[in-house]
Design an enzyme around this catalytic site. Structure first.
Site, short mmCIF file in Angstrom:
data_model
loop_
_atom_site.label_atom_id
_atom_site.label_comp_id
_atom_site.label_asym_id
_atom_site.label_seq_id
_atom_site.Cartn_x
_atom_site.Cartn_y
_atom_site.Cartn_z
N ASP A 24 0.84 -1.19 0.00
CA ASP A 24 0.00 0.00 0.00
C ASP A 24 0.88 1.24 0.00
O ASP A 24 1.86 1.31 0.73
CB ASP A 24 -0.87 0.00 1.27
CG ASP A 24 -1.53 1.34 1.51
OD1 ASP A 24 -2.64 1.55 1.01
OD2 ASP A 24 -0.91 2.20 2.19
N ASP A 63 -3.54 2.53 -5.51
CA ASP A 63 -2.38 2.57 -4.61
C ASP A 63 -2.17 1.30 -3.78
O ASP A 63 -1.43 1.32 -2.82
CB ASP A 63 -2.46 3.80 -3.70
CG ASP A 63 -3.52 3.65 -2.62
OD1 ASP A 63 -4.51 2.94 -2.86
OD2 ASP A 63 -3.34 4.23 -1.54
N GLU A 64 -2.80 0.22 -4.19
CA GLU A 64 -2.60 -1.05 -3.48
C GLU A 64 -2.51 -2.18 -4.50
O GLU A 64 -3.33 -2.26 -5.40
CB GLU A 64 -3.76 -1.34 -2.52
CG GLU A 64 -3.83 -0.41 -1.34
CD GLU A 64 -4.95 -0.78 -0.38
OE1 GLU A 64 -5.17 -1.99 -0.15
OE2 GLU A 64 -5.60 0.14 0.12
MG LIG Z 1 -2.88 3.98 0.58
#
Ligand SMILES: [Mg+2]
Length: 311
Positions: free
Chosen positions: A10, A106-107
């Site tokens: 993340d 974002d992961e």
């Molecule tokens: Mg994040």
């Protein structure tokens, strides 16, 4: 089958971190990425850790943030740049394994089961990944490690995001310590409404859920889920028990705003469509919009409602 080693990586405050990397002069300043900096009604899409220390949170109105932190630096979102950085990060992951699955902008999930011989222990791989992302993009990342996707995700959210290394491994043999003691709302898939429902049933921790016999849980959840109770109960029970057979599936689909924009028209009084999509992509929604249009639509309506509530 040999136990798999899954990572969930993340990126911290992703949009804000990308902007800070692009603007070194703002390094030590509180910075947010906001829908429309010209309007106090614009929505905060991402806040850097310094801004968060001032109490600024994602999804609140810019006016609210400014009253908490008048010296806030406000930057307009540049979605294409965030997508490019996300793809660059995918490429870094692909140098460690061919099994990479973007979960949101974002992961991403990585299956590194077969990389351990080449790159070292799972923790060593996590460290190498953190360093590579930092060098290439200036973004700090946190890594959850475990034997399933769900456990890796919960290792990241509940531990790696909170410790100083930014890395945490949930060992399947230590679920009682690492998972079951957590409050029920810390389980992936349990939101605030579900939490209330579980509380009414006397289920307060993930362990309470794990230890409820499945047939009993299925009958308890009948009022909540009706005829789908059996499936939902089983999924929740499996998650609480660390059971998750889903594979890290490399996908050719990339989450891009274009694929989101034409899905439905939203009222424009509270937020622009772009704002909402950006929020969905980066903050709330963690689904593949192409595969799961119904779920996406529901999330989108939820975000819209949330915006209306705080208007
Ligand atoms: Mg994040």
């Amino acid at each position: 089958m040999k136990e798999r080693i899954i990572l969930l990586v993340d990126c911290q405050s992703f949009y804000a971190s990308v902007e800070k990397a692009a603007h070194p002069e703002y390094r030590d300043k509180p910075l947010v990425v906001a829908g429309d900096p010209a309007l106090r009604s614009g929505i905060i899409l991402a806040a850097c850790p310094i801004a968060k220390k001032h109490g600024v949170t994602a999804a609140e109105r810019l006016g609210e943030s400014l009253s908490k932190c008048p010296e806030l630096i406000i930057v307009k979102p540049r979605m294409q740049m965030y997508i490019d950085v996300s793809l660059k990060i995918t490429e870094i992951f692909e140098s460690f394994t061919n099994l990479v699955e973007p979960f949101s902008i974002d992961e991403q999930f990585l299956d590194v089961t077969n990389s351990v011989g080449m790159f070292g222990s799972p923790t060593e791989i996590a460290k190498q990944i953190q360093t590579a992302i930092m060098l290439a993009t200036g973004v700090y990342s946190r890594v959850g490690i475990s034997s399933t996707k769900m456990l890796a995700k919960m290792a990241c959210d509940n531990y790696a995001k909170k410790n100083s290394e930014g890395i945490y491994r949930i060992d399947k043999t230590k679920l009682a310590k690492d998972l079951w003691e957590l409050p029920i709302e810390k389980m992936f898939g349990v939101g605030s409404r579900m939490k209330k429902h579980f509380f009414r049933l006397g289920i307060h921790s993930i362990g309470d859920l794990a230890q409820t016999p499945l047939p009993k849980l299925q009958s308890l959840l009948k009022t909540r889920f009706g005829k789908n109770a059996d499936i939902h109960a089983e999924l929740l029970w499996q998650t609480a028990n660390g059971i998750d057979s889903s594979l890290v599936t490399p996908s050719t689909h990339r989450v891009a705003p274009k694929s989101v924009g034409h899905m439905m028209t939203l009222p424009r009084d509270y937020a622009t469509e772009e704002e909402i999509d950006t929020i969905l992509l980066g903050i709330y929604i963690k689904i593949d919009v192409q595969k799961d249009k119904k779920l996406f639509k529901r999330y989108r309506n939820n975000v819209f409602r949330r915006n209306r509530n705080c208007a």
